[in-house]
Design an enzyme around this catalytic site. Structure first.
Site, PDB file in Angstrom:
ATOM      1  N   ARG A   1      13.294 -71.816 136.713  1.00 62.88           N
ATOM      2  CA  ARG A   1      12.810 -70.678 137.496  1.00 62.88           C
ATOM      3  C   ARG A   1      13.597 -70.578 138.802  1.00 62.88           C
ATOM      4  O   ARG A   1      13.789 -71.577 139.495  1.00 62.88           O
ATOM      5  CB  ARG A   1      11.317 -70.815 137.817  1.00 62.88           C
ATOM      6  CG  ARG A   1      10.380 -70.579 136.642  1.00 62.88           C
ATOM      7  CD  ARG A   1      10.364 -69.129 136.181  1.00 62.88           C
ATOM      8  NE  ARG A   1       9.435 -68.896 135.076  1.00 62.88           N
ATOM      9  CZ  ARG A   1       9.749 -68.906 133.775  1.00 62.88           C
ATOM     10  NH1 ARG A   1      10.997 -69.119 133.404  1.00 62.88           N
ATOM     11  NH2 ARG A   1       8.831 -68.680 132.857  1.00 62.88           N
TER      12      ARG A   1
ATOM     13  N   HIS B   1      18.745 -64.731 132.051  1.00 65.90           N
ATOM     14  CA  HIS B   1      17.479 -65.357 131.620  1.00 65.90           C
ATOM     15  C   HIS B   1      17.316 -65.342 130.087  1.00 65.90           C
ATOM     16  O   HIS B   1      16.432 -64.661 129.560  1.00 65.90           O
ATOM     17  CB  HIS B   1      16.278 -64.662 132.288  1.00 65.90           C
ATOM     18  CG  HIS B   1      15.056 -65.529 132.274  1.00 65.90           C
ATOM     19  ND1 HIS B   1      14.131 -65.550 133.281  1.00 65.90           N
ATOM     20  CD2 HIS B   1      14.597 -66.438 131.370  1.00 65.90           C
ATOM     21  CE1 HIS B   1      13.163 -66.409 132.989  1.00 65.90           C
ATOM     22  NE2 HIS B   1      13.436 -66.960 131.829  1.00 65.90           N
TER      23      HIS B   1
END
Ligand code: NDP
Length: 311
Positions: A226, A274
């Site tokens: 993250r 991502h």
């Protein structure tokens, strides 16, 4: 009695998940898209990825919320999450896909690929003698379902592999460190630092200016978990000054990464949008179905998320 499993996800195709889950759930559970639920009172299970605000209020009889992904940070941070068990995906293929991406990133930096790519743009034969894997130290921060497999794969390639978790762990080939005080020494000895921690109140902003300063000059940084775990400005400064030799970044504090971000143009930095790993219906469905059937039978479920610790 037939119960309903409600499905909500923007990126994941409903049909694929329904087709993977239906044979496992049989007639016991109907699977419906959130916008096509016929009787909200019959919804006992929710399989969701980032549902809109107020989503859960429509379903008063929910008994289980299944996060359609491994990272639960956004789900557990909501203040409208009902007080029912929350599980997340535990998918061996997802772990394998992530381990592959992490291994690629480690090889990219350890085999000096950014150096050769830059030389190629100059049409330059820029020989740099390869280093043996055993001479290169890799620190994997976070040794959970994904991190442990990635660390094992790195160790299998012969790298000196260290890991970091909240407590001791036995992971063959990996020297496991734990606790806050172990972080800085670990960062200072690693040639490549890989972030695989979940985003929690304890890890938000953990890799700050001091953490980047502690990293070895010339080290490379990989983040696949993250973006908010990292102080992005501090990371950019460490890359710009040459203190870090490069980075492979799949996650960012704000996604999509702005076209204005200096990260796009920094030497040695690879940006991917991502996708280090994704949930795969065929391999994740058995675990989801098993938990749903366990709730129906009143037996304990697996892969529960602790709201208190945040992962
Ligand atoms: P897990 O929840 O299984 O494991 C988390 C690990 O981090 C554990 O080893 C835990 O230690 C450790 N940890 C947590 N907090 C701390 C802390 N404060 N200090 C030290 N160690 C800590 O996570 P996964 O391996 O399944 O996934 C990791 C993350 O990867 C997910 O949370 C998600 O954000 C991200 N992800 C990214 C994807 C992508 O495509 N880029 C795809 C899927 C996931 P302990 O073992 O002691 O509990």
């Amino acid at each position: 009695m037939t119960d309903t499993l409600v499905f909500y996800s923007k990126p994941d195709p409903f049909e694929l998940w329904r087709d993977a889950l239906s044979p496992l759930l049989g007639d016991a559970v109907r699977i419906e898209r959130a916008d096509e639920v016929t009787d909200p009172d019959k919804v006992r299970f929710a399989l969701v990825w980032m549902p809109p605000e107020g989503f859960f209020a429509r379903f008063p009889n929910l008994e289980l919320v299944i996060n359609l992904g491994a990272g639960v940070d956004r789900l557990v941070a909501r203040n409208d999450l009902p007080d029912v068990p929350v599980t997340r995906l535990s998918d061996p293929e997802m772990a394998r896909m992530m381990a592959g991406f992490v291994l690629f990133s480690v090889l990219r930096h350890s085999r000096d690929i950014p150096h050769f790519e830059a030389a190629q743009t100059r049409r330059e034969w820029a020989y740099r003698h390869p280093r043996a894997a055993a001479e290169i130290s890799v620190a994997v921060l976070g040794l959970g379902e994904l991190g442990a497999l990635a660390a094992s794969e790195i160790a299998r390639q012969g790298y000196q592999t260290d890991g970091w978790a909240t407590g001791p762990k036995d992971l063959p080939g990996v020297d496991v460190h734990h606790g806050e005080e172990a972080l800085e020494p670990l960062l200072s000895m690693a040639d490549i630092v890989v972030c695989m921690l979940p985003l929690t109140p304890g890890t938000r902003g953990l890799l700050d200016e001091a953490a980047f300063a502690a990293m070895k000059p010339g080290a490379a940084f990989v983040n696949v978990s993250r973006g908010e775990i990292v102080d992005e400005a501090a990371m950019i400064a460490a890359l710009s000054s040459g203190h870090l030799s490069g980075a492979t970044l799949d996650v960012f504090a704000s996604e999509p990464l702005s076209a204005e971000s200096p990260l796009w143009a920094l030497p040695g930095v690879l940006i991917t949008p991502h996708l280090a790993s994704v949930a795969l219906p065929a391999s994740a469905a058995p675990q989801i179905a098993a938990n749903i059937l366990s709730i129906r039978k009143g037996v304990p479920i697996a892969n529960s998320v602790s709201r208190e610790r945040g992962y």
